[in-house]
Scaffold this motif. Sequence first.
Motif, PDB file in Angstrom:
ATOM      1  N   TRP A 278       8.379  -2.977   3.759  1.00  0.00           N
ATOM      2  CA  TRP A 278       9.584  -2.264   4.027  1.00  0.00           C
ATOM      3  C   TRP A 278       9.363  -0.955   4.586  1.00  0.00           C
ATOM      4  CZ3 TRP A 278      11.416  -6.110   7.865  1.00  0.00           C
ATOM      5  CH2 TRP A 278      11.750  -7.102   7.221  1.00  0.00           C
ATOM      6  N   GLY A 279       8.952  -0.510   2.925  1.00  0.00           N
ATOM      7  CA  GLY A 279       8.217   1.223   3.603  1.00  0.00           C
ATOM      8  C   GLY A 279       7.974   1.340   4.793  1.00  0.00           C
ATOM      9  N   TYR A 280       7.123   1.271   4.871  1.00  0.00           N
ATOM     10  CA  TYR A 280       5.810   1.176   6.302  1.00  0.00           C
ATOM     11  C   TYR A 280       6.913   0.987   7.729  1.00  0.00           C
ATOM     12  CZ  TYR A 280       1.906   1.781   3.609  1.00  0.00           C
ATOM     13  OH  TYR A 280       0.598   1.989   2.795  1.00  0.00           O
ATOM     14  N   ARG A 365       8.482  10.079  -0.428  1.00  0.00           N
ATOM     15  CA  ARG A 365       7.574   8.934  -0.832  1.00  0.00           C
ATOM     16  C   ARG A 365       7.050   8.302   0.392  1.00  0.00           C
ATOM     17  NH1 ARG A 365      12.281   9.958  -3.895  1.00  0.00           N
ATOM     18  NH2 ARG A 365      13.069   8.776  -5.022  1.00  0.00           N
ATOM     19  N   VAL A 366       6.781   8.876   1.760  1.00  0.00           N
ATOM     20  CA  VAL A 366       5.780   8.950   2.657  1.00  0.00           C
ATOM     21  C   VAL A 366       4.478   9.333   1.703  1.00  0.00           C
ATOM     22  CG1 VAL A 366       4.768   9.823   4.919  1.00  0.00           C
ATOM     23  CG2 VAL A 366       7.582   9.437   4.456  1.00  0.00           C
ATOM     24  N   ILE A 367       3.942  10.743   0.957  1.00  0.00           N
ATOM     25  CA  ILE A 367       2.875  10.383   0.534  1.00  0.00           C
ATOM     26  C   ILE A 367       2.520   9.022  -0.449  1.00  0.00           C
ATOM     27  CG2 ILE A 367       2.097  11.718  -1.259  1.00  0.00           C
ATOM     28  CD1 ILE A 367       4.085  14.197  -0.488  1.00  0.00           C
ATOM     29  N   PHE A 368       3.720   9.003  -1.209  1.00  0.00           N
ATOM     30  CA  PHE A 368       3.303   7.550  -2.185  1.00  0.00           C
ATOM     31  C   PHE A 368       3.185   6.490  -0.910  1.00  0.00           C
ATOM     32  CE2 PHE A 368       5.206   4.136  -4.534  1.00  0.00           C
ATOM     33  CZ  PHE A 368       4.475   3.753  -5.563  1.00  0.00           C
ATOM     34  N   LEU A 369       3.800   6.482  -0.272  1.00  0.00           N
ATOM     35  CA  LEU A 369       3.289   5.205   0.463  1.00  0.00           C
ATOM     36  C   LEU A 369       1.770   5.095   0.760  1.00  0.00           C
ATOM     37  CD1 LEU A 369       6.781   4.454   2.636  1.00  0.00           C
ATOM     38  CD2 LEU A 369       5.125   3.094   1.457  1.00  0.00           C
ATOM     39  N   MET A 370       2.015   6.460   2.135  1.00  0.00           N
ATOM     40  CA  MET A 370       0.147   6.549   2.474  1.00  0.00           C
ATOM     41  C   MET A 370      -0.798   6.449   1.082  1.00  0.00           C
ATOM     42  SD  MET A 370       1.046   6.817   5.347  1.00  0.00           S
ATOM     43  CE  MET A 370       2.350   6.780   6.962  1.00  0.00           C
ATOM     44  N   ASP A 371      -0.798   7.036   0.614  1.00  0.00           N
ATOM     45  CA  ASP A 371      -1.960   6.666  -0.506  1.00  0.00           C
ATOM     46  C   ASP A 371      -2.916   5.924  -0.647  1.00  0.00           C
ATOM     47  OD1 ASP A 371      -3.247   8.491  -2.831  1.00  0.00           O
ATOM     48  OD2 ASP A 371      -2.665   6.546  -4.118  1.00  0.00           O
ATOM     49  N   ARG A 372      -1.837   4.645  -0.372  1.00  0.00           N
ATOM     50  CA  ARG A 372      -3.020   3.381  -0.049  1.00  0.00           C
ATOM     51  C   ARG A 372      -3.373   2.903   0.470  1.00  0.00           C
ATOM     52  NH1 ARG A 372       0.430  -1.217  -2.521  1.00  0.00           N
ATOM     53  NH2 ARG A 372       1.673  -0.427  -0.795  1.00  0.00           N
ATOM     54  N   PHE A 373      -2.714   3.653   1.824  1.00  0.00           N
ATOM     55  CA  PHE A 373      -3.035   3.200   2.980  1.00  0.00           C
ATOM     56  C   PHE A 373      -4.179   4.235   3.373  1.00  0.00           C
ATOM     57  CE2 PHE A 373      -2.437   4.080   7.817  1.00  0.00           C
ATOM     58  CZ  PHE A 373      -2.582   2.911   8.167  1.00  0.00           C
ATOM     59  N   ASN A 380      -6.667  10.575   0.593  1.00  0.00           N
ATOM     60  CA  ASN A 380      -5.442  10.255  -0.841  1.00  0.00           C
ATOM     61  C   ASN A 380      -4.181  10.957  -0.687  1.00  0.00           C
ATOM     62  OD1 ASN A 380      -4.940  12.825  -1.728  1.00  0.00           O
ATOM     63  ND2 ASN A 380      -6.328  12.812  -3.558  1.00  0.00           N
ATOM     64  N   GLY A 381      -2.934  10.660  -0.905  1.00  0.00           N
ATOM     65  CA  GLY A 381      -1.740  10.757  -0.682  1.00  0.00           C
ATOM     66  C   GLY A 381      -0.973  11.797  -0.384  1.00  0.00           C
TER      67      GLY A 381
END
Length: 677
Positions: A278-280, A365-373, A380-381
Amino acid sequence: MQDTQKKQVLLVGNPNVGKSTVFNTLCNKKQKTGNYAGVTVASHSGNYVHKNEEVEVIDLPGSYSIYPSSEDEAIFSKFLIDEQENYAGVIYILEALSLKRGLLLFQQIQDLGVPMILVVNQIDQAERRGITIDIQKFSDALGIKIIQTNAKEQIGIEEIKEAVLNNDFFKTDKVSFEVPNEHTNFIRKLVSHKSFDSEYKAWISVSSGVDLSKIESMKDALNDSDVKSLVPKRLQVKETIRRYQNIDKVLANVITKKPQFKELLTEKLDKVLVHKFWGYVVFLLILLIIFQSVFFLAEYPMSWIDDFFAWLSAFTGEHLPEGPLNSLISNGIIPGLGGIMVFAPQIGILLYFLYLLEDSGYMARVIFLMDRFLRPFGLNGKSIVPLVSGTACAIPAVISTRNIENVKERLLTILVTPFMTCSARLPVYSIIIGLIISDGTFFGIQYKALVLLGMYLLGFMVALLSAAILKGFIKDKGKTYLVMDLPTYKKPLFAYDLKMMLGKVWEFITGAGKIIFIVSIIIWFLSYFGPKQSPNEVVATNVKLDHSYLAKMGKAIEPAIAPLGYDWKMGVGIITSFVAREVFVGTMSTLYSLDDDAPEGKVIDKMRHDVKPNGEKVFNFATGVSVLLFYAFAMQCVSTLAVVYRETKSWKWTGFQVVMMTGLAYFVSMIAYQILK
């Protein structure tokens, strides 16, 4: 009137503690603030005058330790240590919610013998979480006066100014860190040879990996056993562990927490906003709302600006004397400037939303979400900070890569960040989308907004794919992990962010306006004159656009751009826009104003009705898609190239970036046009 005295102070602290907000409030500056690490990537300075004393405040990049792990932290450490004789002291900003983390750097600076004023910011945030800080006990334990502030509400700012005026900088003689016994003799040996004036400065040099053999006085004092026992990273870990043990003892008597304190809004929101699915979804919805607003909210002000410049062009054409000057001003300069200024509302709306998201804490939060992506693509994030910043301007975005510790990840981010859709592309996208996309809606969302969102996502995906390909050709120097604190959500400063946005829009107008002013004069000159049409002429003047030198030059390059679906006018626009992308719109506006055969009306209407000699529309769907793709991928910004070279210090990578992006733009645009025509 009394003469003012000047004093220099440093503003220091961890990232994301409100340091830049304190700086802006003290100096009444407009430095960008954001709730994520890496916003300040170079030192910024500002001045204020308080009771006839002028103070220069230097805002250094945020850092967690005196030992740099990235280029922005290296800037901080070098300035703090090397410039110690030039500043009166340090204003250290400590966030109430992260006292333990912040005290590590505070103690390191204190042990260097640097005079300091301690400021505890955002105490109200701690109280909302049931955390009570006994400021008096805290002050006694650290042996330093503490000023409480809430920078966003301007609480405590006058106290800071008074403390600086009164030189309330505290310098301790007591060192909080004791050198481990196994290294004591060696550190004392360094000090005794007068290479350092304190044991801790000697320890920092050793822990930072300084080659002591290069110090003349130390060559004879070193032996192999000393050198082999000195592993910088291990020494840093030893220091960090010992300091945190000491900090835990201090905070145990200072902080009290209410048991079973209720869950706050931040925790509730994060269950959705950082959710792995849901974050994305929420992030995409937020982007969609922003792009819908870019078209919907900007429609009326854009129309007013367009009508004003059309009136101004007609007014000057009627009231200035007939001749070249009339043509230059009414058909050259005014339409050129109007062609770019009309997009100021869209750029302003986009930037304002971005500032609100940063100010609120959501971008962390966007940085945190995008790290894994981003990991599978070699990033990295932290790479998302410059990538998102690139939606405003690639220049500060490339500079912000200094916050990325890993050399490979930093280089990859620099190379792919210009693919992100910056504000300079927005005028091009907006006018082309307006030409080829209808005014219909899909579930209340305009088709134009959906296409604009698609262009932003396209830039992002191409950046990731490019990084994935390039990571195989760039040597890795170790693996990194993203470790970060998620700040609490905060109410954005709407008025302050509006002020920031207006400042950035004005910078865009003045920056682009200077270029377009010069380009408009050049284009007018080349379009006003042409090859002689009678034996008595040296050159022909006031010729039709198709008979001008500009048309002759444009038609010379037409064979190269014809496979992309472009005519000579568009070719001229593309060439001029290699200085800056937004110049394309100003160039097209000037060209269509100079064309006597073009119908009267707005520039976009002239472009919509323009036809080729065979009767085919110049800006049909295939050509429009081709232009969008070309500007999505091409490297068209001299200033960005200069910054890329400065950050990479390599002509090889800078040249590779230009060839890669421009070649990709040409190839993709050609394929798209040939398929769709």
